[in-house]
Design a protein around this motif. Structure first.
Motif, PDB file in Angstrom:
ATOM      1  N   LEU A  95     -11.200  -9.890  28.943  1.00 11.35           N
ATOM      2  CA  LEU A  95     -12.215 -10.048  27.903  1.00 11.35           C
ATOM      3  C   LEU A  95     -11.575 -10.213  26.527  1.00 11.35           C
ATOM      4  O   LEU A  95     -11.944 -11.099  25.744  1.00 11.35           O
ATOM      5  CB  LEU A  95     -13.165  -8.846  27.907  1.00 11.35           C
ATOM      6  N   VAL A  96     -10.610  -9.340  26.216  1.00 12.09           N
ATOM      7  CA  VAL A  96      -9.956  -9.394  24.904  1.00 12.09           C
ATOM      8  C   VAL A  96      -9.164 -10.689  24.746  1.00 12.09           C
ATOM      9  O   VAL A  96      -9.252 -11.382  23.722  1.00 12.09           O
ATOM     10  CB  VAL A  96      -9.032  -8.166  24.719  1.00 12.09           C
ATOM     11  N   ILE A  97      -8.386 -11.030  25.777  1.00 17.46           N
ATOM     12  CA  ILE A  97      -7.552 -12.238  25.699  1.00 17.46           C
ATOM     13  C   ILE A  97      -8.413 -13.490  25.661  1.00 17.46           C
ATOM     14  O   ILE A  97      -8.142 -14.432  24.901  1.00 17.46           O
ATOM     15  CB  ILE A  97      -6.576 -12.279  26.888  1.00 17.46           C
ATOM     16  N   GLY A  98      -9.470 -13.518  26.456  1.00 16.14           N
ATOM     17  CA  GLY A  98     -10.354 -14.679  26.461  1.00 16.14           C
ATOM     18  C   GLY A  98     -11.038 -14.875  25.121  1.00 16.14           C
ATOM     19  O   GLY A  98     -11.124 -15.997  24.607  1.00 16.14           O
ATOM     20  N   ARG A  99     -11.525 -13.779  24.544  1.00 18.78           N
ATOM     21  CA  ARG A  99     -12.177 -13.885  23.230  1.00 18.78           C
ATOM     22  C   ARG A  99     -11.175 -14.324  22.164  1.00 18.78           C
ATOM     23  O   ARG A  99     -11.501 -15.133  21.281  1.00 18.78           O
ATOM     24  CB  ARG A  99     -12.786 -12.525  22.853  1.00 18.78           C
ATOM     25  N   TRP A 100      -9.953 -13.797  22.245  1.00 21.33           N
ATOM     26  CA  TRP A 100      -8.907 -14.198  21.297  1.00 21.33           C
ATOM     27  C   TRP A 100      -8.613 -15.696  21.414  1.00 21.33           C
ATOM     28  O   TRP A 100      -8.461 -16.382  20.402  1.00 21.33           O
ATOM     29  CB  TRP A 100      -7.644 -13.394  21.562  1.00 21.33           C
ATOM     30  N   SER A 101      -8.530 -16.202  22.620  1.00 26.30           N
ATOM     31  CA  SER A 101      -8.225 -17.626  22.805  1.00 26.30           C
ATOM     32  C   SER A 101      -9.318 -18.506  22.224  1.00 26.30           C
ATOM     33  O   SER A 101      -9.046 -19.626  21.764  1.00 26.30           O
ATOM     34  CB  SER A 101      -7.997 -17.938  24.289  1.00 26.30           C
ATOM     35  N   ASP A 102     -10.578 -18.024  22.235  1.00 22.01           N
ATOM     36  CA  ASP A 102     -11.662 -18.764  21.593  1.00 22.01           C
ATOM     37  C   ASP A 102     -11.467 -18.806  20.082  1.00 22.01           C
ATOM     38  O   ASP A 102     -11.623 -19.856  19.443  1.00 22.01           O
ATOM     39  CB  ASP A 102     -13.014 -18.108  21.899  1.00 22.01           C
ATOM     40  N   LYS A 103     -11.128 -17.660  19.507  1.00 23.93           N
ATOM     41  CA  LYS A 103     -11.023 -17.557  18.051  1.00 23.93           C
ATOM     42  C   LYS A 103      -9.901 -18.429  17.495  1.00 23.93           C
ATOM     43  O   LYS A 103     -10.047 -19.038  16.433  1.00 23.93           O
ATOM     44  CB  LYS A 103     -10.805 -16.103  17.643  1.00 23.93           C
ATOM     45  N   VAL A 104      -8.779 -18.469  18.198  1.00 23.89           N
ATOM     46  CA  VAL A 104      -7.631 -19.231  17.689  1.00 23.89           C
ATOM     47  C   VAL A 104      -7.560 -20.631  18.296  1.00 23.89           C
ATOM     48  O   VAL A 104      -6.644 -21.388  17.974  1.00 23.89           O
ATOM     49  CB  VAL A 104      -6.309 -18.473  17.938  1.00 23.89           C
ATOM     50  N   ASP A 105      -8.498 -20.941  19.192  1.00 23.29           N
ATOM     51  CA  ASP A 105      -8.542 -22.258  19.842  1.00 23.29           C
ATOM     52  C   ASP A 105      -7.228 -22.560  20.565  1.00 23.29           C
ATOM     53  O   ASP A 105      -6.634 -23.619  20.396  1.00 23.29           O
ATOM     54  CB  ASP A 105      -8.844 -23.355  18.821  1.00 23.29           C
ATOM     55  N   ARG A 106      -6.789 -21.599  21.387  1.00 22.01           N
ATOM     56  CA  ARG A 106      -5.567 -21.768  22.185  1.00 22.01           C
ATOM     57  C   ARG A 106      -5.888 -21.477  23.651  1.00 22.01           C
ATOM     58  O   ARG A 106      -5.423 -20.472  24.207  1.00 22.01           O
ATOM     59  CB  ARG A 106      -4.461 -20.829  21.686  1.00 22.01           C
ATOM     60  N   PRO A 107      -6.679 -22.298  24.309  1.00 21.39           N
ATOM     61  CA  PRO A 107      -7.103 -21.992  25.679  1.00 21.39           C
ATOM     62  C   PRO A 107      -5.976 -22.008  26.696  1.00 21.39           C
ATOM     63  O   PRO A 107      -6.050 -21.322  27.718  1.00 21.39           O
ATOM     64  CB  PRO A 107      -8.129 -23.090  25.978  1.00 21.39           C
ATOM     65  N   ARG A 108      -4.920 -22.787  26.431  1.00 20.73           N
ATOM     66  CA  ARG A 108      -3.849 -22.925  27.417  1.00 20.73           C
ATOM     67  C   ARG A 108      -2.867 -21.765  27.391  1.00 20.73           C
ATOM     68  O   ARG A 108      -2.295 -21.397  28.429  1.00 20.73           O
ATOM     69  CB  ARG A 108      -3.110 -24.236  27.160  1.00 20.73           C
ATOM     70  N   LEU A 109      -2.655 -21.174  26.217  1.00 22.13           N
ATOM     71  CA  LEU A 109      -1.613 -20.165  26.055  1.00 22.13           C
ATOM     72  C   LEU A 109      -1.783 -18.959  26.982  1.00 22.13           C
ATOM     73  O   LEU A 109      -0.815 -18.549  27.641  1.00 22.13           O
ATOM     74  CB  LEU A 109      -1.536 -19.716  24.597  1.00 22.13           C
ATOM     75  N   PRO A 110      -2.969 -18.341  27.076  1.00 18.28           N
ATOM     76  CA  PRO A 110      -3.105 -17.195  27.991  1.00 18.28           C
ATOM     77  C   PRO A 110      -2.812 -17.550  29.448  1.00 18.28           C
ATOM     78  O   PRO A 110      -2.253 -16.736  30.189  1.00 18.28           O
ATOM     79  CB  PRO A 110      -4.565 -16.769  27.810  1.00 18.28           C
ATOM     80  N   LEU A 111      -3.180 -18.778  29.864  1.00 16.05           N
ATOM     81  CA  LEU A 111      -2.900 -19.194  31.233  1.00 16.05           C
ATOM     82  C   LEU A 111      -1.392 -19.300  31.470  1.00 16.05           C
ATOM     83  O   LEU A 111      -0.877 -18.869  32.513  1.00 16.05           O
ATOM     84  CB  LEU A 111      -3.569 -20.542  31.518  1.00 16.05           C
ATOM     85  N   THR A 112      -0.694 -19.856  30.500  1.00 13.29           N
ATOM     86  CA  THR A 112       0.754 -20.008  30.621  1.00 13.29           C
ATOM     87  C   THR A 112       1.441 -18.648  30.695  1.00 13.29           C
ATOM     88  O   THR A 112       2.297 -18.406  31.560  1.00 13.29           O
ATOM     89  CB  THR A 112       1.310 -20.801  29.418  1.00 13.29           C
TER      90      THR A 112
END
Length: 400
Positions: free
Chosen positions: A274-291
């Motif tokens: 939840l935290v990482i997903g919400r963060w990826s929305d805010k910074v517009d970095r959808p690929r980084l958490p997956l990597t």
């Protein structure tokens, strides 16, 4: 601070009510199959056929995976053509629930296999349109949050199994009925009361079959598909054989110890996703958490290969399990971002669903080939290599 790039205009966000009800429905999808396949079916088969139970379960797993693979694509395509996700979800809830309850009347292996195949058809009549509906309703700016919410599904699916198998609550046949009722109670609210805000930009090409969305490319789709397949193979192997390996290095390990470590992984994955997903929305970095999580899963598998005691082995598995759990949840939502054609979203998700079913078909052969020759350490190192390749594919792919 969140910034909106010129090629990604800001759109109205989906309501929190819909997102929460959708998360509950996604958990209902997990509850529709996880308790039955992991608890109710094995108990029923071994109780009815005794020593033949393991062989029969292998047949049902294979037949079910094939049926699920085909049905998911077919009903995804049908929900695209009819442009009616909710109708197929309702039909799937009803058909799969009726067939689940009817399992109590199975008396022969042939009828069991037939029922498993039909049940998988009904199940995927619901599962594919449910996921495709999120693609129609949740904008890219909320895909990370959606992925975090989807991480709740496995935990609630496992919790449903705990409820229906609680000692003294229900007998074998009643458990099937209880399971079907709980699933309906989790999925139907979003169908009747979700009322999602219209997102025309997400379904622009629904009436233009075959016309690619301008921002989509085929290369990210291929990389996302392969990356998920590789991580899913590792996750499936660990889920199936963790207890056997733990007992091989520590004879005091019990099935309850394994159940507890699985529970820790499920519980830890949810808030982190939840935290990482919400963060990826805010910074517009959808690929980084997956990597990062694919790389973390690879490190966990390397640690597993080097573990020699029960506690270190379980710690290494927790690292792998949490990373893989976050990866799979966030990947499910970000996949909706890269699919090339809104008009064939359901069909394309059916093709992506092969990454969930194919591992259960190929994983036993990988294990049988490696463990006799190289032991569990060789298996873990191979799986670490697969996860590392997934990390590399995502790290070098175009922006999504």
């Amino acid at each position: 601070m969140h910034t909106v790039t010129p090629d990604r205009p800001h759109h109205q966000q989906q309501s929190l009510r819909f997102l929460m009800l959708y998360a509950l429905a996604a958990a209902g999808g997990s509850a529709a199959y996880a308790p039955f396949l992991t608890l109710l079916l094995p108990v029923r088969v071994t109780g009815q056929w005794g020593a033949q139970g393991l062989e029969i379960l292998s047949y049902t797993a294979f037949a079910g995976a094939v049926a699920a693979s085909i049905a998911n694509i077919v009903f995804g395509w049908l929900s695209d053509r009819t442009r009616n996700r909710r109708g197929w979800i309702l039909a799937g809830v009803f058909v799969s629930g009726v067939l689940l309850v009817a399992m109590q009347h199975v008396e022969t292996v042939a009828s069991l296999l037939a029922m498993i195949v039909l049940w998988q058809v009904g199940l995927n009549m619901m599962l594919n349109p449910l996921l495709a509906w999120a693609g129609d309703c949740v904008p890219d700016e909320q895909k990370g949050l959606l992925g975090g919410l989807l991480s709740i599904a496995p935990a609630l699916g496992a919790f449903t199994g705990m409820i229906i198998t609680y000692p003294g609550l229900a007998g074998g046949d009643t458990r099937l009925v209880l399971n079907a009722v709980i699933v309906a109670a989790m999925i139907l609210p979003v169908v009747f009361f979700g009322r999602p805000r219209p997102m025309p930009h997400l379904v622009t090409a629904m009436h233009e079959e075959g016309r690619p969305a301008e921002h989509a490319k085929d290369e990210p789709v291929r990389r996302m598909w392969i990356a998920r397949l590789l991580v899913q193979i590792a996750e499936a192997a660990l889920f199936a054989f963790l207890l056997l390996w733990l007992r091989s290095i520590d004879g005091t390990m019990t099935d309850n110890d394994t159940a507890r470590v699985f529970t820790v992984v499920l519980i830890a994955s949810v808030p982190l996703a939840l935290v990482i997903g919400r963060w990826s929305d805010k910074v517009d970095r959808p690929r980084l958490p997956l990597t990062v999580t694919a790389g973390g899963a690879a490190l966990g598998l390397v640690a597993l290969a080097g573990a020699h005691t029960g506690p270190t082995a379980m710690a290494a598995y927790v690292l792998f399990g949490v990373m893989a759990g976050i990866f799979l949840a966030l990947h499910s939502s970000q996949t909706l971002r890269v699919l090339p054609r809104p008009g064939t979203r359901g069909r394309d998700l059916g093709i992506f669903n092969l990454t969930n079913t194919v591992p259960s078909l190929v994983m036993p052969w990988i294990v049988l080939a490696l463990i006799p020759a190289f032991g569990f350490q060789g298996l873990f190192l191979l799986l670490a290599g697969l996860s590392a390749v997934a990390c590399l594919l995502l790290a070098t792919m175009p922006r999504i």
